[in-house]
Design an enzyme around this catalytic site. Structure first.
Site, mmCIF file in Angstrom:
data_model
loop_
_atom_site.group_PDB
_atom_site.id
_atom_site.type_symbol
_atom_site.label_atom_id
_atom_site.label_comp_id
_atom_site.label_asym_id
_atom_site.label_seq_id
_atom_site.Cartn_x
_atom_site.Cartn_y
_atom_site.Cartn_z
ATOM 1 N N ASP A 168 -6.484 -6.861 1.297
ATOM 2 C CA ASP A 168 -7.071 -6.664 -0.028
ATOM 3 C C ASP A 168 -7.623 -8.033 -0.462
ATOM 4 O O ASP A 168 -6.859 -8.972 -0.685
ATOM 5 C CB ASP A 168 -5.991 -6.150 -0.990
ATOM 6 C CG ASP A 168 -6.524 -5.865 -2.391
ATOM 7 O OD1 ASP A 168 -7.492 -6.532 -2.811
ATOM 8 O OD2 ASP A 168 -5.956 -4.994 -3.073
ATOM 9 N N LYS A 193 -12.902 -5.906 -10.529
ATOM 10 C CA LYS A 193 -12.532 -7.262 -10.915
ATOM 11 C C LYS A 193 -13.731 -8.203 -10.747
ATOM 12 O O LYS A 193 -14.718 -8.030 -11.424
ATOM 13 C CB LYS A 193 -11.304 -7.705 -10.098
ATOM 14 C CG LYS A 193 -10.200 -6.627 -10.012
ATOM 15 C CD LYS A 193 -9.555 -6.279 -11.343
ATOM 16 C CE LYS A 193 -8.727 -4.991 -11.320
ATOM 17 N NZ LYS A 193 -7.684 -4.935 -10.285
HETATM 18 C C1 PLP Z 1 -6.928 -3.816 -9.711
HETATM 19 C C2 PLP Z 1 -6.516 -3.955 -8.308
HETATM 20 C C3 PLP Z 1 -6.463 -2.846 -7.456
HETATM 21 C C4 PLP Z 1 -6.759 -1.430 -7.935
HETATM 22 O O1 PLP Z 1 -8.103 -1.277 -8.260
HETATM 23 P P1 PLP Z 1 -8.656 -0.286 -9.418
HETATM 24 O O2 PLP Z 1 -10.120 -0.564 -9.381
HETATM 25 O O3 PLP Z 1 -7.988 -0.683 -10.692
HETATM 26 O O4 PLP Z 1 -8.310 1.106 -8.998
HETATM 27 C C5 PLP Z 1 -6.133 -3.070 -6.129
HETATM 28 N N1 PLP Z 1 -5.838 -4.308 -5.666
HETATM 29 C C6 PLP Z 1 -5.861 -5.388 -6.475
HETATM 30 C C7 PLP Z 1 -5.528 -6.732 -5.911
HETATM 31 C C8 PLP Z 1 -6.200 -5.249 -7.813
HETATM 32 O O5 PLP Z 1 -6.206 -6.340 -8.599
#
Ligand code: PLP
Length: 375
Positions: A168, A193
């Protein structure tokens, strides 16, 4: 990279010369004869605006295939549905709360098990691998303690054991870190984000290193249906154009603030991989081109944290991160509240821990704001 952000993927519209990819607000496409079409038949399967975004993220991550979803969680859930009943995953112990939740409360019911370990410790990962393990899933740097895991070492281990390595990359984005270049097989993004960057779109992305896995995931994307719509795909491409400008400013601001926080008498501990004494600093400097814009720091108690949260003017109290405006939160009672208190204590997520997502405002204003709030 700065040039790729502008010219990567599909540039503009060949039909009209428009320099922005049009929003193809359409669900279906005319077929000349049965099965004979211009590349698109139905927008769940493929849409030109989404396809432009998908080719852009694939290019930015140096991957073969990009896929866009309605949220980061939709991307992650589609990815996990690659696995079968009886399969096992080794997952980072401080992954995003929603990732922990979907694995421990949803996929566990379907017979896909996960063990959560500290992926910054290779021995813990090795010890957790079982005969039925299929993948290692991790975030680096992690949230909220910004632990750094060695992508290349984990990729080597995964290769040796025949496992997929999933990273991720939400916190650093392809601007600072390219996990596929270090041996990972799949990159995950919550594009909500930094990639979107303006707190106005929820979206998720996957990128695969090889075409075959990309095709498998496209099959799942089309089967499950959690796709990103054309409007949001366009908005995300618009955000990505300024990713470089924003990431440089986020990081320059975060470095200044981390150094300033470290000298502050009311701050007990500062977690930022850009600080030379952070345990993951050398590794972060080796595997990434930047340290990002997220800082966590400890003010000692929930009461002290509340005083800070209630007093800032430019740091908005909110979940999420990675947007132009600075945000502030307390992980123990917000993003990580679903983790039991004993487990939080083990992980070091204390009640006085504050996480800030440093925005692109004038850094002197941000420091003055934090100074006033801490005072
Ligand atoms: C926010 C986030 C997610 C989930 O994403 P959404 O767009 O809110 O569904 C997954 N991994 C990380 C590191 C995040 O900050």
């Amino acid at each position: 990279m700065d040039t790729k952000l502008i010219h990567g993927g599909v540039f503009g519209d060949p039909h009209t010369g428009a320099v922005s990819v049009p929003i193809y607000q359409v669900s279906t496409y005319k077929q000349r004869r049965v099965g004979e079409h211009a590349g698109y038949e139905y927008s769940r399967t493929g849409n030109p605006t989404r396809a432009a975004l998908e080719s852009l993220i694939a290019e930015l991550e140096n991957g073969a295939r990009g896929l866009a979803f309605a949220s980061g969680m939709a991307a992650i859930s589609t990815l996990v549905s690659l696995f079968n009943q009886g399969d096992h995953l080794v997952v980072g112990d401080d992954v995003y709360g929603g990732t922990y939740r979907v694995l421990s409360k949803v996929f566990s019911r379907l017979g896909i098990d996960a063990d959560f370990v500290d992926t910054s410790d290779l021995d813990q990962v090795k010890a957790a691998i079982r005969e039925n393990t299929r993948a290692v899933y991790m975030e680096t740097p992690s949230n909220p303690l910004l632990k750094v895991s060695d992508i290349r070492a984990l990729a080597d281990l995964c290769k040796e054991r025949g496992l997929l390595l999933i990273v991720d990359n939400t916190f650093l984005t392809p601007y600072w870190q390219n996990p596929l270049d270090l041996g990972a097989d799949v990159v995950v993004h919550s594009a909500t984000k930094y990639l979107g960057g303006h707190s106005d779109v929820v979206a998720g992305l996957l990128v695969t290193k090889d075409e075959q896995l990309g095709e498998q995931l496209h099959f799942l994307q089309n089967s499950i249906g959690g796709i990103l719509g054309p409007q949001d795909s366009w908005l995300l491409m618009r955000g990505i154009k300024t990713l470089g400008l924003r990431m440089k400013q986020h990081e320059a601001n975060a470095r200044r603030i981390a150094e300033w926080l470290r000298e502050h008498p009311k701050v007990k501990n500062v977690f930022y991989p850009g600080l030379p004494d952070h345990p993951g600093h050398a590794l972060a400097a080796r595997q990434a081109r930047g340290f990002g814009g997220i800082i966590s720091f400890d003010v000692g108690s929930a009461e002290a944290a509340d005083k800070v949260l209630e007093s800032t003017r430019f740091f908005t109290l909110a979940e999420s991160l990675g947007a132009v405006e600075s945000l502030i939160s307390v992980p123990a009672r917000m993003t990580h509240a679903s983790i039991p208190p004993e487990r939080r204590a083990e992980l070091g997520i204390t009640d006085g821990l504050i996480r800030i997502s440093v925005g692109v405002e004038d850094v002197e204003d941000l420091i003055e704001d934090l100074g006033r709030a801490l005072g």
